[in-house]
Write a protein that holds these residues in place. Structure first.
Motif, PDB file in Angstrom:
ATOM      1  N   HIS A 123       0.782  -1.363   0.058  1.00  0.00           N
ATOM      2  CA  HIS A 123      -0.090  -0.169  -0.030  1.00  0.00           C
ATOM      3  C   HIS A 123       0.823   1.335  -0.092  1.00  0.00           C
ATOM      4  O   HIS A 123       0.150   2.334  -0.302  1.00  0.00           O
ATOM      5  CB  HIS A 123      -0.880  -0.029   1.189  1.00  0.00           C
ATOM      6  CG  HIS A 123      -1.934  -1.224   1.165  1.00  0.00           C
ATOM      7  ND1 HIS A 123      -2.593  -1.441   0.280  1.00  0.00           N
ATOM      8  CD2 HIS A 123      -1.767  -2.213   1.996  1.00  0.00           C
ATOM      9  CE1 HIS A 123      -3.393  -2.651   0.473  1.00  0.00           C
ATOM     10  NE2 HIS A 123      -3.110  -3.090   1.548  1.00  0.00           N
ATOM     11  N   GLY A 124       2.273   1.196   0.007  1.00  0.00           N
ATOM     12  CA  GLY A 124       2.896   2.342   0.197  1.00  0.00           C
ATOM     13  C   GLY A 124       2.880   3.091   1.515  1.00  0.00           C
ATOM     14  O   GLY A 124       2.259   2.689   2.571  1.00  0.00           O
ATOM     15  N   VAL A 137      10.032  12.279  -1.205  1.00  0.00           N
ATOM     16  CA  VAL A 137      10.713  12.436  -2.336  1.00  0.00           C
ATOM     17  C   VAL A 137      10.674  11.001  -3.061  1.00  0.00           C
ATOM     18  O   VAL A 137       9.905  10.223  -2.482  1.00  0.00           O
ATOM     19  CB  VAL A 137      12.307  12.139  -1.606  1.00  0.00           C
ATOM     20  CG1 VAL A 137      12.725  13.349  -0.909  1.00  0.00           C
ATOM     21  CG2 VAL A 137      12.356  10.919  -0.659  1.00  0.00           C
ATOM     22  N   ILE A 138      11.022  11.039  -4.286  1.00  0.00           N
ATOM     23  CA  ILE A 138      11.172   9.925  -5.091  1.00  0.00           C
ATOM     24  C   ILE A 138      12.416   9.413  -5.761  1.00  0.00           C
ATOM     25  O   ILE A 138      13.117  10.557  -5.861  1.00  0.00           O
ATOM     26  CB  ILE A 138       9.919  10.077  -6.139  1.00  0.00           C
ATOM     27  CG1 ILE A 138       9.629   8.854  -7.006  1.00  0.00           C
ATOM     28  CG2 ILE A 138      10.200  11.166  -7.329  1.00  0.00           C
ATOM     29  CD1 ILE A 138       8.136   9.000  -7.941  1.00  0.00           C
ATOM     30  N   VAL A 150      11.020  -2.347  -1.444  1.00  0.00           N
ATOM     31  CA  VAL A 150      11.214  -1.341  -0.086  1.00  0.00           C
ATOM     32  C   VAL A 150      12.645  -1.514   0.406  1.00  0.00           C
ATOM     33  O   VAL A 150      13.158  -0.432   0.792  1.00  0.00           O
ATOM     34  CB  VAL A 150      10.125  -1.429   0.964  1.00  0.00           C
ATOM     35  CG1 VAL A 150      10.121  -3.037   1.434  1.00  0.00           C
ATOM     36  CG2 VAL A 150      10.268  -0.442   1.956  1.00  0.00           C
TER      37      VAL A 150
ATOM     38  N   ARG B  38      13.435  -5.924 -11.083  1.00  0.00           N
ATOM     39  CA  ARG B  38      12.659  -4.773 -10.981  1.00  0.00           C
ATOM     40  C   ARG B  38      13.507  -3.495 -11.017  1.00  0.00           C
ATOM     41  O   ARG B  38      13.180  -2.612 -11.803  1.00  0.00           O
ATOM     42  CB  ARG B  38      12.122  -5.013  -9.759  1.00  0.00           C
ATOM     43  CG  ARG B  38      10.633  -4.321  -9.448  1.00  0.00           C
ATOM     44  CD  ARG B  38      10.035  -4.900  -8.140  1.00  0.00           C
ATOM     45  NE  ARG B  38       9.223  -3.891  -7.489  1.00  0.00           N
ATOM     46  CZ  ARG B  38       8.786  -4.320  -6.183  1.00  0.00           C
ATOM     47  NH1 ARG B  38       8.759  -5.453  -5.778  1.00  0.00           N
ATOM     48  NH2 ARG B  38       8.023  -3.009  -5.566  1.00  0.00           N
TER      49      ARG B  38
HETATM   50  C1  SAM Z   1       6.503  -1.524  -3.025  1.00  0.00           C
HETATM   51  S1  SAM Z   1       6.615   0.033  -2.668  1.00  0.00           S
HETATM   52  C2  SAM Z   1       4.892   0.549  -2.322  1.00  0.00           C
HETATM   53  C3  SAM Z   1       4.061   0.593  -3.692  1.00  0.00           C
HETATM   54  C4  SAM Z   1       2.826   1.226  -3.799  1.00  0.00           C
HETATM   55  N1  SAM Z   1       1.933   0.799  -4.472  1.00  0.00           N
HETATM   56  C5  SAM Z   1       2.806   2.850  -3.628  1.00  0.00           C
HETATM   57  O1  SAM Z   1       2.030   3.358  -4.449  1.00  0.00           O
HETATM   58  O2  SAM Z   1       3.329   3.449  -2.815  1.00  0.00           O
HETATM   59  C6  SAM Z   1       6.855   0.028  -0.852  1.00  0.00           C
HETATM   60  C7  SAM Z   1       7.780   1.141  -0.334  1.00  0.00           C
HETATM   61  O3  SAM Z   1       9.110   1.398  -1.242  1.00  0.00           O
HETATM   62  C8  SAM Z   1       9.542   2.716  -1.493  1.00  0.00           C
HETATM   63  N2  SAM Z   1       9.556   2.960  -2.767  1.00  0.00           N
HETATM   64  C9  SAM Z   1       9.640   2.046  -3.746  1.00  0.00           C
HETATM   65  N3  SAM Z   1       9.797   2.582  -4.840  1.00  0.00           N
HETATM   66  C10 SAM Z   1      10.237   4.016  -4.555  1.00  0.00           C
HETATM   67  C11 SAM Z   1      10.477   4.986  -5.447  1.00  0.00           C
HETATM   68  N4  SAM Z   1      10.712   4.986  -6.724  1.00  0.00           N
HETATM   69  N5  SAM Z   1      10.871   6.203  -4.692  1.00  0.00           N
HETATM   70  C12 SAM Z   1      10.840   6.228  -3.337  1.00  0.00           C
HETATM   71  N6  SAM Z   1      10.254   5.447  -2.602  1.00  0.00           N
HETATM   72  C13 SAM Z   1      10.155   4.154  -3.106  1.00  0.00           C
HETATM   73  C14 SAM Z   1       8.419   3.579  -0.657  1.00  0.00           C
HETATM   74  O4  SAM Z   1       8.671   3.741   0.786  1.00  0.00           O
HETATM   75  C15 SAM Z   1       7.120   2.633  -0.750  1.00  0.00           C
HETATM   76  O5  SAM Z   1       6.192   2.843   0.182  1.00  0.00           O
END
Ligand code: SAM
Ligand code: SAM
Lengths: 191, 191
Positions: A123-124, A137-138, A150, B38
């Motif tokens: 779910h993030g 941040v992304i 994660v 991934r």
């Molecule tokens: C698998 S992701 C969750 C995906 C979920 N569907 C969403 O939209 O957030 C799990 C966690 O990994 C981190 N994460 C994964 N990819 C990321 C990215 N490109 N930038 C920042 N955080 C990321 C974030 O903390 C996210 O909540």
């Protein structure tokens, strides 16, 4: 304690970053938790915070390969109180968030006291957590997947912090822990 | 194909890095493989190479969340022939290695055509693989653990390559794939 072990622990203590931490919001897969704790240890982060989906979730001792003995995993009932406590310690709160409004993770100044919020596998990060953060941040992605694993995302941010802090002289081998705490860990580690 | 999907695939193709790849030496845990594939997708790496401990090891479709459809996983009988083929394509071979003689992973120029060799979860990289490499690199660690998780280590190196290549203008959105291949992927992705 052997002289080698003493040297190893002393060395570890001299590189600890007491003002850098990770906060895991309901991350629940044991292999992800283990990998995150291991990476935290590797960059000198000795405290990891977490909230859990339910009480039975537990870090698996085996897969963390011993790092959990050197990294404190703090469990919290609610995210809100825990984040407030970190903020009271002067930490900026950075939330990772797969959103168009989030800034590139490399634009943040991680030499400041920082807590990094990571979201749940499926779910993030929650809207509540986002609301508590100073900045989201992304990590840039140019492929077909929606997100990174994660533990991978945590590591990329922690090592960006490590890179910035190294340049800023924060890994110069001068112990940044309170003296008492360093002594306690050294004492406990010998047993 | 919907216009959105067409735009998404075209965009992905425009950022692919045909001269960057990862080679996995007997990495066998499904969640590690999935996380690596991934991350590869996320930085624009469309080819991942691997040798296996035994023939039954397989990437788990579920955990890779669809990225395996966009990343080609090439299985090889022997590391030696596969590495030679990559070298014949003009790639430098960088081996990750937990050794005192390895240089810091950030010192390598990843804008050159590059294959990154990752080692097995338990035993690390083999002496044979090391002998085939041009250079070995290490990710600095200051804690008590001996190593990072292999998917974490892969991601740190791939995103260092991404950082360098972005600065060098290699993610400017101009398709770097041979035209025929881009067309083939676009065509197949529509079905
Ligand atoms: C698998 S992701 C969750 C995906 C979920 N569907 C969403 O939209 O957030 C799990 C966690 O990994 C981190 N994460 C994964 N990819 C990321 C990215 N490109 N930038 C920042 N955080 C990321 C974030 O903390 C996210 O909540
Ligand atoms: C868990 S480690 C293997 C540990 C093994 N005992 C050894 O000594 O190599 C699995 C793989 O992750 C990568 N890796 C882990 N930590 C690394 C680091 N700090 N620097 C470079 N590569 C690393 C390497 O490819 C390694 O072979």
């Amino acid at each position: 304690m052997s002289p080698e072990r003493l040297a190893r622990i002393t060395n570890m203590l001299n590189y600890r970053q007491p003002d850098l931490t990770v906060f895991l919001e309901q991350v629940h897969k044991a292999h992800n938790l283990a990998a995150i704790v291991r990476t935290a240890d590797a960059v000198g982060v000795s405290d990891v915070h977490a909230t859990w989906e339910n009480k039975t979730t537990q870090i698996s001792g085996n897969t963390a390969t011993g790092s959990q003995n050197w990294v404190n995993l703090h469990s919290h009932e609610t995210l809100e109180d825990a984040v407030k406590a970190l903020r009271a310690q002067g930490m900026q709160i950075i939330a990772t968030n797969l959103s168009d409004s989030a800034i590139d993770f490399r634009e943040v100044d991680y030499t400041k006291p920082t807590a990094i919020l990571m979201g749940q596998e499926k779910h993030g990060i929650s809207p509540e957590a986002l609301a508590l953060a100073d900045q989201d941040v992304i990590i840039p992605m140019v492929g077909m997947c929606q997100s990174l694993n994660v533990s991978v995302a945590s590591a990329l941010i922690l090592y960006e912090a490590q890179r910035q802090r190294e340049l800023a002289g924060m890994y110069n081998g001068e112990c940044r822990l309170p003296e008492e705490e360093a002594h306690r860990i050294l004492f406990e580690g010998g047993h």
